[in-house]
Write an enzyme that holds these catalytic residues in place. Structure first.
Site, short mmCIF file in Angstrom:
data_model
loop_
_atom_site.label_atom_id
_atom_site.label_comp_id
_atom_site.label_asym_id
_atom_site.label_seq_id
_atom_site.Cartn_x
_atom_site.Cartn_y
_atom_site.Cartn_z
N TYR A 109 0.85 -1.20 0.00
CA TYR A 109 0.00 0.00 0.00
C TYR A 109 0.89 1.25 0.00
CZ TYR A 109 -3.67 -3.31 1.24
OH TYR A 109 -4.54 -4.36 1.23
N ASN A 132 -12.04 -1.88 -4.92
CA ASN A 132 -11.77 -2.26 -6.30
C ASN A 132 -12.97 -3.00 -6.90
OD1 ASN A 132 -10.73 -3.24 -8.73
ND2 ASN A 132 -9.46 -4.78 -7.74
N CYS A 140 -5.75 -6.28 -7.19
CA CYS A 140 -5.61 -5.88 -5.79
C CYS A 140 -5.09 -7.04 -4.94
CB CYS A 140 -6.90 -5.31 -5.23
SG CYS A 140 -8.30 -6.41 -5.35
N HIS A 141 -5.23 -8.27 -5.44
CA HIS A 141 -4.68 -9.42 -4.71
C HIS A 141 -3.16 -9.36 -4.63
CE1 HIS A 141 -4.85 -10.70 -8.95
NE2 HIS A 141 -3.77 -11.42 -8.68
N GLU A 167 -0.11 -17.30 -9.59
CA GLU A 167 0.64 -16.41 -10.48
C GLU A 167 2.15 -16.61 -10.30
OE1 GLU A 167 -2.59 -12.80 -11.03
OE2 GLU A 167 -0.73 -12.37 -9.98
#
Length: 172
Positions: A109, A132, A140-141, A167
């Site tokens: 953040y 979001n 946002c993850h 990912e």
């Protein structure tokens, strides 16, 4: 009256509710229309005149293909058009999320606050990230706490952990 089209897409982390206005996606949430309808109505009434929800699997077919490719590890990005609906500050944060966090990577953040040239806005950035409207597509993850720990996620920390691990394992 504003026609909003939607469909529910199955994914490895549960049902994704996809909402369109025209050809653009305006929301992607975790859950079915039955579960999300009241929350969705409240949100859409801020941005659309008299929203009417119409189920449209045909309209969602290209989005479903994009998500299938993503979850099969065949694609790291989404090709469908979308539009942000939020405050100017939220849109700024979401654009940084979309443009500035590569697949398989994370940021904090605080890093986002610095990127928007407002380093003291860490809490406000957190609030924008929490709102979001385009889960997974606007990643946002990929935002974690400064300590390196996973912190809140609208879909639940189990989904966040799944997406980050997925990912990371498919990044190369």
């Amino acid at each position: 009256m504003s026609n909003l089209y939607y469909d529910e897409i199955d994914s490895p982390i549960g049902v994704l509710l996809v909402v369109f206005h025209g050809d653009d996606i305006v929301r992607i949430d975790y859950g079915t229309m039955e579960i999300m309808e009241q929350r969705l109505k409240k949100w859409t009434e801020r941005y659309f005149t008299e929203p009417v929800f119409i189920k449209s699997p045909d309209k969602a077919a290209p989005v479903k293909r994009d998500f299938d490719d993503y979850f099969n590890g065949e694609s790291k990005a989404f090709s469908f058009p979308f539009t942000f609906h939020g405050t100017p500050f939220q849109k700024q944060v979401w654009q940084v999320l979309y443009d500035g966090i590569p697949y398989g990577k994370t940021t904090t953040y605080k890093d986002i606050a610095i990127k928007i040239q407002n380093p003291k806005a860490v809490r406000a950035v957190g609030g924008a990230v929490n709102k979001n409207p385009l889960s997974i597509v606007v990643p946002c993850h990929r935002v974690i706490g400064s300590s390196g720990k996973m912190v809140g996620y609208n879909g639940g920390l189990d989904k966040k952990e799944y997406l980050l691990t997925f990912e990371k394992n498919n990044a190369s």
